[in-house]
Design a protein around this motif. Structure first.
Motif, PDB file in Angstrom:
ATOM      1  N   ASN A  97       0.750  -1.320  -0.041  1.00  0.00           N
ATOM      2  CA  ASN A  97      -0.054  -0.030  -0.031  1.00  0.00           C
ATOM      3  C   ASN A  97       0.812   1.153   0.070  1.00  0.00           C
ATOM      4  OD1 ASN A  97      -1.483   2.409   1.433  1.00  0.00           O
ATOM      5  ND2 ASN A  97      -3.210   0.834   0.814  1.00  0.00           N
ATOM      6  N   ALA A  98       0.460   2.134  -0.816  1.00  0.00           N
ATOM      7  CA  ALA A  98       1.384   3.426  -0.817  1.00  0.00           C
ATOM      8  C   ALA A  98       0.511   4.656  -1.183  1.00  0.00           C
ATOM      9  CB  ALA A  98       2.356   3.419  -2.073  1.00  0.00           C
ATOM     10  N   ASN A  99       1.295   5.677  -0.786  1.00  0.00           N
ATOM     11  CA  ASN A  99       0.451   7.064  -1.063  1.00  0.00           C
ATOM     12  C   ASN A  99       0.289   7.026  -2.530  1.00  0.00           C
ATOM     13  OD1 ASN A  99       2.783   8.134   1.125  1.00  0.00           O
ATOM     14  ND2 ASN A  99       0.801   8.968   1.392  1.00  0.00           N
ATOM     15  N   MET A 100      -0.960   7.866  -2.951  1.00  0.00           N
ATOM     16  CA  MET A 100      -1.561   7.685  -4.257  1.00  0.00           C
ATOM     17  C   MET A 100      -0.447   8.699  -5.248  1.00  0.00           C
ATOM     18  SD  MET A 100      -4.115   7.304  -6.132  1.00  0.00           S
ATOM     19  CE  MET A 100      -5.559   7.279  -4.957  1.00  0.00           C
ATOM     20  N   THR A 101      -0.092   9.832  -5.145  1.00  0.00           N
ATOM     21  CA  THR A 101       0.734  10.475  -6.172  1.00  0.00           C
ATOM     22  C   THR A 101       2.160   9.722  -6.176  1.00  0.00           C
ATOM     23  OG1 THR A 101      -0.456  12.442  -5.415  1.00  0.00           O
ATOM     24  CG2 THR A 101       1.719  12.463  -6.735  1.00  0.00           C
ATOM     25  N   PHE A 102       2.869   9.537  -4.933  1.00  0.00           N
ATOM     26  CA  PHE A 102       4.067   8.880  -4.946  1.00  0.00           C
ATOM     27  C   PHE A 102       4.041   7.292  -5.546  1.00  0.00           C
ATOM     28  CE2 PHE A 102       7.027   5.580  -2.925  1.00  0.00           C
ATOM     29  CZ  PHE A 102       8.184   6.616  -2.886  1.00  0.00           C
ATOM     30  N   GLY A 103       2.952   6.697  -5.494  1.00  0.00           N
ATOM     31  CA  GLY A 103       2.796   5.424  -6.187  1.00  0.00           C
ATOM     32  C   GLY A 103       2.546   5.423  -7.545  1.00  0.00           C
ATOM     33  N   GLN A 104       1.871   6.560  -8.066  1.00  0.00           N
ATOM     34  CA  GLN A 104       1.591   6.800  -9.561  1.00  0.00           C
ATOM     35  C   GLN A 104       3.235   7.206 -10.155  1.00  0.00           C
ATOM     36  OE1 GLN A 104      -1.467   9.929  -9.216  1.00  0.00           O
ATOM     37  NE2 GLN A 104      -3.122   8.431  -9.692  1.00  0.00           N
ATOM     38  N   GLN A 105       3.567   8.136  -9.510  1.00  0.00           N
ATOM     39  CA  GLN A 105       4.785   8.659 -10.238  1.00  0.00           C
ATOM     40  C   GLN A 105       6.186   7.999  -9.929  1.00  0.00           C
ATOM     41  OE1 GLN A 105       5.191  12.819  -9.839  1.00  0.00           O
ATOM     42  NE2 GLN A 105       3.360  13.322 -10.591  1.00  0.00           N
ATOM     43  N   LEU A 106       6.390   7.408  -8.937  1.00  0.00           N
ATOM     44  CA  LEU A 106       7.719   6.761  -8.538  1.00  0.00           C
ATOM     45  C   LEU A 106       7.599   5.303  -8.264  1.00  0.00           C
ATOM     46  CD1 LEU A 106       9.423   9.156  -6.036  1.00  0.00           C
ATOM     47  CD2 LEU A 106       9.813   8.750  -8.609  1.00  0.00           C
ATOM     48  N   LEU A 107       6.700   4.661  -7.877  1.00  0.00           N
ATOM     49  CA  LEU A 107       6.510   3.459  -7.298  1.00  0.00           C
ATOM     50  C   LEU A 107       6.225   2.489  -8.566  1.00  0.00           C
ATOM     51  CD1 LEU A 107       6.547   0.957  -5.357  1.00  0.00           C
ATOM     52  CD2 LEU A 107       4.080   1.422  -4.794  1.00  0.00           C
ATOM     53  N   LEU A 134      -2.386  -2.575   8.500  1.00  0.00           N
ATOM     54  CA  LEU A 134      -1.622  -3.561   7.908  1.00  0.00           C
ATOM     55  C   LEU A 134      -2.299  -4.801   7.812  1.00  0.00           C
ATOM     56  CD1 LEU A 134       2.219  -2.495   7.722  1.00  0.00           C
ATOM     57  CD2 LEU A 134       0.418  -2.119   5.961  1.00  0.00           C
ATOM     58  N   LEU A 135      -2.184  -5.399   9.088  1.00  0.00           N
ATOM     59  CA  LEU A 135      -2.756  -6.683   9.237  1.00  0.00           C
ATOM     60  C   LEU A 135      -4.208  -6.945   8.943  1.00  0.00           C
ATOM     61  CD1 LEU A 135      -1.007  -7.567  12.669  1.00  0.00           C
ATOM     62  CD2 LEU A 135      -0.252  -8.198  10.512  1.00  0.00           C
ATOM     63  N   LYS A 136      -5.128  -5.956   9.308  1.00  0.00           N
ATOM     64  CA  LYS A 136      -6.449  -5.899   9.256  1.00  0.00           C
ATOM     65  C   LYS A 136      -6.647  -6.018   7.748  1.00  0.00           C
ATOM     66  CE  LYS A 136     -10.866  -3.606  10.067  1.00  0.00           C
ATOM     67  NZ  LYS A 136     -11.574  -2.644  10.623  1.00  0.00           N
ATOM     68  N   ASP A 137      -5.870  -5.084   6.833  1.00  0.00           N
ATOM     69  CA  ASP A 137      -6.124  -4.826   5.496  1.00  0.00           C
ATOM     70  C   ASP A 137      -5.512  -6.013   4.708  1.00  0.00           C
ATOM     71  OD1 ASP A 137      -8.127  -3.049   6.156  1.00  0.00           O
ATOM     72  OD2 ASP A 137      -6.659  -1.289   5.999  1.00  0.00           O
ATOM     73  N   GLY A 138      -4.467  -6.791   5.323  1.00  0.00           N
ATOM     74  CA  GLY A 138      -3.888  -7.776   4.539  1.00  0.00           C
ATOM     75  C   GLY A 138      -2.793  -7.365   3.832  1.00  0.00           C
ATOM     76  N   PHE A 139      -2.216  -6.359   4.122  1.00  0.00           N
ATOM     77  CA  PHE A 139      -0.911  -5.955   3.473  1.00  0.00           C
ATOM     78  C   PHE A 139       0.339  -6.325   4.041  1.00  0.00           C
ATOM     79  CE2 PHE A 139      -4.149  -2.588   2.363  1.00  0.00           C
ATOM     80  CZ  PHE A 139      -3.943  -2.731   0.866  1.00  0.00           C
ATOM     81  N   ASP A 140       1.302  -6.533   3.263  1.00  0.00           N
ATOM     82  CA  ASP A 140       2.834  -6.898   3.958  1.00  0.00           C
ATOM     83  C   ASP A 140       3.455  -5.657   4.065  1.00  0.00           C
ATOM     84  OD1 ASP A 140       2.610  -9.874   3.502  1.00  0.00           O
ATOM     85  OD2 ASP A 140       2.311  -9.319   1.331  1.00  0.00           O
ATOM     86  N   LEU A 141       3.299  -4.625   3.303  1.00  0.00           N
ATOM     87  CA  LEU A 141       3.995  -3.569   3.362  1.00  0.00           C
ATOM     88  C   LEU A 141       3.221  -2.327   3.050  1.00  0.00           C
ATOM     89  CD1 LEU A 141       7.236  -2.185   3.581  1.00  0.00           C
ATOM     90  CD2 LEU A 141       7.027  -2.951   0.881  1.00  0.00           C
ATOM     91  N   ALA A 142       3.694  -1.176   3.709  1.00  0.00           N
ATOM     92  CA  ALA A 142       2.916   0.088   3.376  1.00  0.00           C
ATOM     93  C   ALA A 142       4.192   1.115   3.279  1.00  0.00           C
ATOM     94  CB  ALA A 142       1.914   0.870   4.605  1.00  0.00           C
ATOM     95  N   LEU A 143       4.054   2.027   2.291  1.00  0.00           N
ATOM     96  CA  LEU A 143       5.022   3.153   2.066  1.00  0.00           C
ATOM     97  C   LEU A 143       4.358   4.422   2.292  1.00  0.00           C
ATOM     98  CD1 LEU A 143       6.566   1.661  -1.319  1.00  0.00           C
ATOM     99  CD2 LEU A 143       7.572   1.528   0.913  1.00  0.00           C
ATOM    100  N   ARG A 144       4.816   5.118   3.093  1.00  0.00           N
ATOM    101  CA  ARG A 144       4.186   6.555   3.356  1.00  0.00           C
ATOM    102  C   ARG A 144       5.206   7.485   3.801  1.00  0.00           C
ATOM    103  NH1 ARG A 144       0.200   4.642   2.207  1.00  0.00           N
ATOM    104  NH2 ARG A 144      -1.649   4.546   3.009  1.00  0.00           N
ATOM    105  N   ILE A 145       4.965   8.647   2.969  1.00  0.00           N
ATOM    106  CA  ILE A 145       5.446   9.891   3.228  1.00  0.00           C
ATOM    107  C   ILE A 145       5.122  10.635   4.550  1.00  0.00           C
ATOM    108  CG2 ILE A 145       6.098  12.103   2.122  1.00  0.00           C
ATOM    109  CD1 ILE A 145       6.523  10.487  -0.430  1.00  0.00           C
ATOM    110  N   THR A 146       6.092  11.282   5.498  1.00  0.00           N
ATOM    111  CA  THR A 146       5.440  11.860   6.690  1.00  0.00           C
ATOM    112  C   THR A 146       6.584  12.491   7.150  1.00  0.00           C
ATOM    113  OG1 THR A 146       4.156  11.714   8.553  1.00  0.00           O
ATOM    114  CG2 THR A 146       5.616   9.903   8.082  1.00  0.00           C
ATOM    115  N   HIS A 147       6.211  13.256   8.153  1.00  0.00           N
ATOM    116  CA  HIS A 147       7.480  13.720   8.900  1.00  0.00           C
ATOM    117  C   HIS A 147       8.488  12.794   9.455  1.00  0.00           C
ATOM    118  CE1 HIS A 147       7.195  18.049   8.839  1.00  0.00           C
ATOM    119  NE2 HIS A 147       5.799  17.957   9.079  1.00  0.00           N
ATOM    120  N   PRO A 148       9.724  13.075   9.834  1.00  0.00           N
ATOM    121  CA  PRO A 148      10.643  12.077  10.198  1.00  0.00           C
ATOM    122  C   PRO A 148      10.118  11.151  11.446  1.00  0.00           C
ATOM    123  CG  PRO A 148      11.712  13.863   9.615  1.00  0.00           C
ATOM    124  CD  PRO A 148      10.240  14.328   9.622  1.00  0.00           C
ATOM    125  N   SER A 149       9.334  11.854  12.243  1.00  0.00           N
ATOM    126  CA  SER A 149       8.989  10.961  13.352  1.00  0.00           C
ATOM    127  C   SER A 149       7.517  10.467  13.294  1.00  0.00           C
ATOM    128  CB  SER A 149       8.858  11.898  14.814  1.00  0.00           C
ATOM    129  OG  SER A 149       7.876  12.980  14.651  1.00  0.00           O
TER     130      SER A 149
END
Length: 308
Positions: A97-107, A134-149
């Motif tokens: 699972n990934a952010n929309m724009t990030f997924g479209q343009q890079l992933l 992640l566990l509930k929605d069945g994903f192995d991995l999520a890619l998220r852009i956010t602040h460093p914490s």
């Protein structure tokens, strides 16, 4: 009856609160899902779900059994992952699972290269800007852009790239409204806001004297950065967007960078995955592959003329 398979079906029905959604995700018919749950109930000798025409609920026994099923399936998954690790051959379905724009343009550009390198891994990718479980929605991995914490959680969050933001506007907008010379001057401009960003209404800029955080406002707030980009390209105002979103438009002269003596915020791209004793090879290999791919392809900075 394959008890493990039935457990897997039951877990997805409970997590999704729907026979039909579980069937769609698992690629089987709703009647097959219902039969497997019924057979599982007969096998354990207890009612696990209460079904009506309008509602699906979990019984007290079903809730306890669901928790145990999750643990058992996780142990089985870890055992298979351990074998795969020892063999060194990643395989299976990798759900990302990934952010929309990030997924479209890079992933989307990186995935074909990963598939060519690891042909035994099949990918299922969902692009979504909202938070996922992640566990509930069945994903192995999520890619998220956010602040460093990130807030504490039961998940592992590994930073794999730094994503710089840049203030920009079109030459036509700037010709009409002027170039802001200080961060404070942004208050006099129409600021176009990506409202799912953690910096929604405040933009922080830093120079040698320190950091300034400015409360901004304008006539557009959108939950997709491409919509903000299009408004900026239409000369509507000033945007604060990631380098990979605006890169080619800066290079082509359609957008100008603002306040060159200041560094805008830097966000972080995290790979987020469930905390487990054994990480599936398909997950760890994808993270390492994608980290290297981003090092080669993510636009990190511009010089003052807008060139990389």
């Amino acid at each position: 009856m394959d008890v493990l398979a039935a457990m897997g079906v039951f877990v997805r029905v409970v997590d999704l609160k729907s026979f039909s959604l579980a069937a769609a995700e698992l690629g089987i018919s709703s009647s097959s899902v219902s039969k497997q749950v019924s057979h599982l109930e007969q096998h354990v000798g207890a009612r696990l779900l209460q079904r009506t025409t309008r509602r699906l609920s979990v019984t007290e026994v079903g809730a306890a059994y669901h928790e145990k099923c999750q643990a058992i399936l996780s142990d089985v998954d870890e055992a298979e992952n351990l074998v795969s690790q020892l063999q060194g051959k990643p395989k299976g379905v990798l759900k990302i699972n990934a952010n929309m724009t990030f997924g479209q343009q890079l992933l989307s550009r990186a995935i074909p290269e990963f598939m060519a390198a690891y042909p035994d891994v099949q990918l299922e990718v969902a692009l979504d800007d909202s938070d996922v479980e992640l566990l509930k929605d069945g994903f192995d991995l999520a890619l998220r852009i956010t602040h460093p914490s990130l807030p504490d959680s039961s998940l592992i969050a590994r930073e794999i790239a730094s994503v710089p933001l840049f203030l920009c506007a079109t030459p036509a907008y700037l010709a009409q409204h002027g170039h802001p010379q200080t961060p404070e001057a942004l208050k006099q401009h129409n600021c176009l806001v990506f409202m799912l960003a953690s910096n929604t209404n405040t933009w922080t800029l830093t120079n040698t004297a320190g950091s300034q955080t400015i409360q901004v406002g304008g006539d557009l707030k959108a939950n997709n950065s491409l919509m903000v980009l299009q408004a900026a390209l239409a000369h509507r105002g000033v945007a604060n967007l990631a380098s990979f979103v605006i890169g080619k438009y800066v290079e082509e002269g359609q957008l100008e960078l603002l306040l060159p003596d200041y560094q805008a915020e830097r966000l972080s791209l995290y790979a987020i995955y469930p905390e487990r004793k054994y990480i599936a090879p398909k997950v760890s290999l994808f993270i390492e592959f994608f980290k290297g791919w981003l090092d080669d392809n993510l636009q990190q900075k511009f010089d003052l003329t807008g060139h990389l």
